[in-house]
Design an enzyme around this catalytic site. Structure first.
Site, PDB file in Angstrom:
ATOM      1  N   ARG A   1      47.181  47.733  24.075  1.00  0.00           N
ATOM      2  CA  ARG A   1      47.768  48.677  25.037  1.00  0.00           C
ATOM      3  C   ARG A   1      48.919  49.464  24.446  1.00  0.00           C
ATOM      4  O   ARG A   1      49.587  49.012  23.515  1.00  0.00           O
ATOM      5  CB  ARG A   1      48.304  47.891  26.248  1.00  0.00           C
ATOM      6  CG  ARG A   1      47.230  47.139  27.040  1.00  0.00           C
ATOM      7  CD  ARG A   1      46.492  48.058  27.954  1.00  0.00           C
ATOM      8  NE  ARG A   1      45.399  47.421  28.665  1.00  0.00           N
ATOM      9  CZ  ARG A   1      45.014  47.784  29.889  1.00  0.00           C
ATOM     10  NH1 ARG A   1      45.620  48.761  30.518  1.00  0.00           N
ATOM     11  NH2 ARG A   1      43.980  47.193  30.463  1.00  0.00           N
TER      12      ARG A   1
ATOM     13  N   ARG B   1      44.027  40.415  32.027  1.00  0.00           N
ATOM     14  CA  ARG B   1      44.244  39.847  33.359  1.00  0.00           C
ATOM     15  C   ARG B   1      43.350  38.615  33.552  1.00  0.00           C
ATOM     16  O   ARG B   1      42.268  38.528  32.978  1.00  0.00           O
ATOM     17  CB  ARG B   1      43.936  40.890  34.445  1.00  0.00           C
ATOM     18  CG  ARG B   1      45.027  41.935  34.598  1.00  0.00           C
ATOM     19  CD  ARG B   1      44.730  42.892  35.728  1.00  0.00           C
ATOM     20  NE  ARG B   1      43.607  43.753  35.441  1.00  0.00           N
ATOM     21  CZ  ARG B   1      42.371  43.561  35.855  1.00  0.00           C
ATOM     22  NH1 ARG B   1      42.076  42.510  36.616  1.00  0.00           N
ATOM     23  NH2 ARG B   1      41.414  44.397  35.534  1.00  0.00           N
TER      24      ARG B   1
ATOM     25  N   CYS C   1      37.774  52.345  32.282  1.00  0.00           N
ATOM     26  CA  CYS C   1      36.643  53.273  32.451  1.00  0.00           C
ATOM     27  C   CYS C   1      37.095  54.722  32.275  1.00  0.00           C
ATOM     28  O   CYS C   1      36.429  55.646  32.730  1.00  0.00           O
ATOM     29  CB  CYS C   1      36.011  53.114  33.827  1.00  0.00           C
ATOM     30  SG  CYS C   1      34.986  51.643  33.965  1.00  0.00           S
TER      31      CYS C   1
ATOM     32  N   SER D   1      38.912  49.160  35.775  1.00  0.00           N
ATOM     33  CA  SER D   1      39.760  49.138  34.584  1.00  0.00           C
ATOM     34  C   SER D   1      38.976  49.521  33.337  1.00  0.00           C
ATOM     35  O   SER D   1      37.807  49.140  33.189  1.00  0.00           O
ATOM     36  CB  SER D   1      40.319  47.722  34.396  1.00  0.00           C
ATOM     37  OG  SER D   1      40.893  47.280  35.594  1.00  0.00           O
TER      38      SER D   1
ATOM     39  N   HIS E   1      43.641  52.016  43.514  1.00  0.00           N
ATOM     40  CA  HIS E   1      43.527  51.977  42.055  1.00  0.00           C
ATOM     41  C   HIS E   1      43.001  53.332  41.579  1.00  0.00           C
ATOM     42  O   HIS E   1      41.848  53.453  41.163  1.00  0.00           O
ATOM     43  CB  HIS E   1      42.554  50.841  41.680  1.00  0.00           C
ATOM     44  CG  HIS E   1      42.557  50.482  40.234  1.00  0.00           C
ATOM     45  ND1 HIS E   1      41.474  49.872  39.623  1.00  0.00           N
ATOM     46  CD2 HIS E   1      43.483  50.620  39.257  1.00  0.00           C
ATOM     47  CE1 HIS E   1      41.749  49.650  38.352  1.00  0.00           C
ATOM     48  NE2 HIS E   1      42.959  50.100  38.113  1.00  0.00           N
TER      49      HIS E   1
HETATM   50  C1  OXD Z   1      43.855  47.441  34.617  1.00  0.00           C
HETATM   51  C2  OXD Z   1      45.031  48.153  34.078  1.00  0.00           C
HETATM   52  O1  OXD Z   1      43.530  46.350  34.133  1.00  0.00           O
HETATM   53  O2  OXD Z   1      45.327  49.255  34.567  1.00  0.00           O
HETATM   54  O3  OXD Z   1      43.239  47.983  35.548  1.00  0.00           O
HETATM   55  O4  OXD Z   1      45.723  47.631  33.182  1.00  0.00           O
HETATM   56 MN    MN Z   2      44.130  49.765  36.265  1.00  0.00          MN
END
Ligand code: OXD
Ligand code: MN
Length: 591
Positions: free
Chosen positions: A376, A81, A262, A260, A238
């Site tokens: 991913r 991101r 974690c 993210s 989230h």
């Molecule tokens: C993030 C994801 O970056 O879930 O939080 O991909």
């Molecule tokens: Mn996420």
């Protein structure tokens, strides 16, 4: 010859006049070679996959060990991101808040129109109608993504409910989020992710990476939905959603927010250790929760997504057996390495050896990890062996506890409990965590990440905290609120807590607190278990380590509170007075 049901019905392009008109105007702007309306059928996905395999955009993987699996490689500069290129475009800058980059909506539209003009010339424009949440749930919300990336179509087909049913719902609802996406030239200089919450629209250009390009996920289900949720009286968070069934057969649901990378996916799919017999764990969601106050005064949650877009490195039979098994078929991998016999490989696997790295080069450790740290998997939630039988319930699942957490070497103890909802809002707002590879930028620096929403809240955090307080005040039976830190280390840098399945010991203490069965000791920051309050049967953690894990060091916490106060100052007098009072109360207790 049999006639398929969809051939008897209205063409997709005519199901909703609003969608049809919008597609026509985007077509005029972007000038694609062809337009494809996604019906979401298996045949459509099969054909698209075959086409990408033919074109070399996807690579097949070893079909004996990974049937139905494929590999996509992104542009090496497009792997995460891009928070610095992500904007919230509200008429008033203050509405976006200091937590967001802001651009004037008119200026943003002009900039984006210039980028989108003629950008799909040699490409197909795909129209993806999608529903976030079970198609028959009143809590779900719909959108349409227009994209020129077939990779995005394949991901959206796994991550959301796409096609005819979604479009029919849009036609009935009369409302949908408009998401326009083009990979452009994948040029980081011409990359922007714009959100227009007042218009319920998204414009994303120049990236094919999941969080920037699968617009149903971060852009819609968090940034736009958080705005929509405030106007409608709910919360878009989230958070993973997990159901825990105790040995007595009662199931309770937790919604847990972590930044993210974690371990949300691992916690959502937790496997109870052998030393805690009788527990069962059910996954409802691994990344996003939409939380609605229910008629019974409890908070009810749905997972708006239908699949997982999870971090691959670290997944192995010991860390997450369910995920390891789940991604062995019908999975789309992005940016992993390959073994000599064409199996996907990533750091953290204890078997196999990489020979080709994530960029398709012969593997050489001098070039860094074989798989990208943010590589991913995209896979249907239905492939998860622990998928909850209630994950698709239209009314959602009732939430017993909310959990916030961060990745902190020190300061934050293993677990503590907020005194009540308002204190819990402060606890959530105080989340801070070491940055990870999920976003472009330096990894491992502590930053404030309130409610793990720093990159995802579509409006001013101060207004968001006020909204949290309002939602709580309407709940007759609010969930209790906790904070955890699985990542605390000793002075040698060694993790003090084993994590993964053993986290159930902490979660079960929370549930016992919620049913009035467990004790706790009061501390200035909240209630902590005493060492004897945690079930440590069969766990090899020394008493000293446990003591360190449950220590609240007043001098460190005085600094933490001062840091939080300085952070809140950025939001000026928009910060709810109640939150300032909660912070002052903690400060006073610290002495
Ligand atoms: C993030 C994801 O970056 O879930 O939080 O991909
Ligand atoms: Mn996420």
């Amino acid at each position: 010859m049999a006639i398929a049901a969809h051939q008897l019905t209205t063409p997709l392009s005519e199901l909703s006049r609003d969608v049809g008109e919008w597609v026509r105007s985007v077509r005029e702007l972007t000038q694609p070679r062809a337009v494809h309306w996604c019906d979401g059928s298996e045949a459509e996905i099969r054909e698209l996959t075959a086409q990408l395999l033919r074109d070399g955009e996807l690579k097949p993987l070893n079909s004996e060990f990974f049937p139905g699996c494929t590999l996509a490689r992104s542009h090496p500069s497009d792997v995460a991101r891009v928070e610095h290129l992500t904007y919230i475009c509200t008429r008033s800058k203050e509405d976006a808040g200091p937590n967001n980059h802001w651009m004037d909506p008119e200026a943003a539209h002009t900039k984006m129109r210039d980028l989108f003009r003629g950008c799909m010339r040699e490409r197909t424009l795909y129209v993806i109608p999608y529903c976030m949440g079970p198609i028959d749930s009143p809590l779900s919300r719909c959108g349409v993504e227009i994209t020129d990336s077939p990779y995005v179509v394949l991901n959206m087909a796994i991550m959301t409910r796409i096609g005819q049913a979604a479009l029919e719902r849009i036609a009935a609802d009369g409302k949908f989020v408009r998401g326009l996406h083009s990979i452009g030239e994948l040029n980081p200089e011409r990359r922007f992710i714009m959100h227009f919450p007042e218009e319920l629209s998204i414009e994303s250009f120049g990236s094919g990476y999941g969080g920037n390009a699968l617009l149903g996920k971060k852009c819609h289900a968090l940034r736009i939905a958080s705005w929509q949720a405030r106007t409608e009286g709910w919360l878009a968070e989230h958070m993973l959603i997990v159901g825990l069934q105790n040995p007595q057969g009662e199931t309770h649901y937790l919604a847990c927010a972590f930044p993210s990378a974690c371990g949300k996916t691992n916690l959502a799919m937790l496997i109870p250790p052998d030393s805690l017999p009788g527990w069962k764990v059910f996954t409802v969601g691994d990344d996003i929760a939409w939380l609605h106050p229910g008629p019974d005064g409890r908070l009810w949650a749905i997972n708006p997504e239908a699949g997982y877009f999870g971090v691959v490195p670290g997944t192995n039979p010991d860390t997450n057996r369910n995920a390891y098994d789940m991604i062995r078929r019908d999975t789309l991998f992005t940016n992993v390495a390959l073994t000599a016999d064409n199996q996907p490989w990533w750091e953290g696997l204890t078997t196999g050896k990489p020979v080709i790295d994530w960029q398709g080069r012969p593997y050489d450790p001098k070039n860094g990890p074989a798989a990208h740290p943010n590589s991913r998997f995209t896979v249907s939630a239905k492939r998860n062996p622990s998928y909850s039988p209630h994950a698709e319930d239209p009314q959602g699942v009732p939430i017993t506890a909310l959990v916030f957490g961060g990745r902190r070497r020190e300061v934050a103890p293993l677990v503590y409990e907020a005194r009540d909802w308002a204190h819990g809002v402060l606890v959530g707002a105080s989340v801070a965590s070491e940055t990870t590879a999920a976003a472009v930028g330096q990894v491992g620096v502590v930053r404030r990440d309130p409610m793990a929403m720093q990159p995802f809240c579509g409006y001013n955090f101060a207004d968001y905290w006020r909204h949290w307080l309002n939602v709580g005040s309407k709940l007759a039976r609010p969930p209790r609120i906790y904070h955890v830190n699985w990542f605390r280390r000793d002075t040698n840098g060694k993790f003090l807590w084993p994590g993964y399945g053993e986290n159930l010991r902490v979660l079960s203490w929370m549930l016992d607190r919620c049913s009035g069965k467990a004790s706790a000791a009061e501390s200035p920051i909240g209630n902590l278990p005493r060492p004897e309050d945690l079930n440590m049967k069969g766990l090899n953690v020394t008493q000293d380590a446990l003591k360190a894990l449950l220590t609240v060091e007043p001098s460190q916490w005085r600094k933490e509170v001062a840091d939080m106060r300085a952070y809140l100052e950025k939001y000026g007098n928009r910060v709810p007075a109640q939150m300032q009072q909660e912070l002052s109360a903690v400060e006073k207790k610290l002495g």
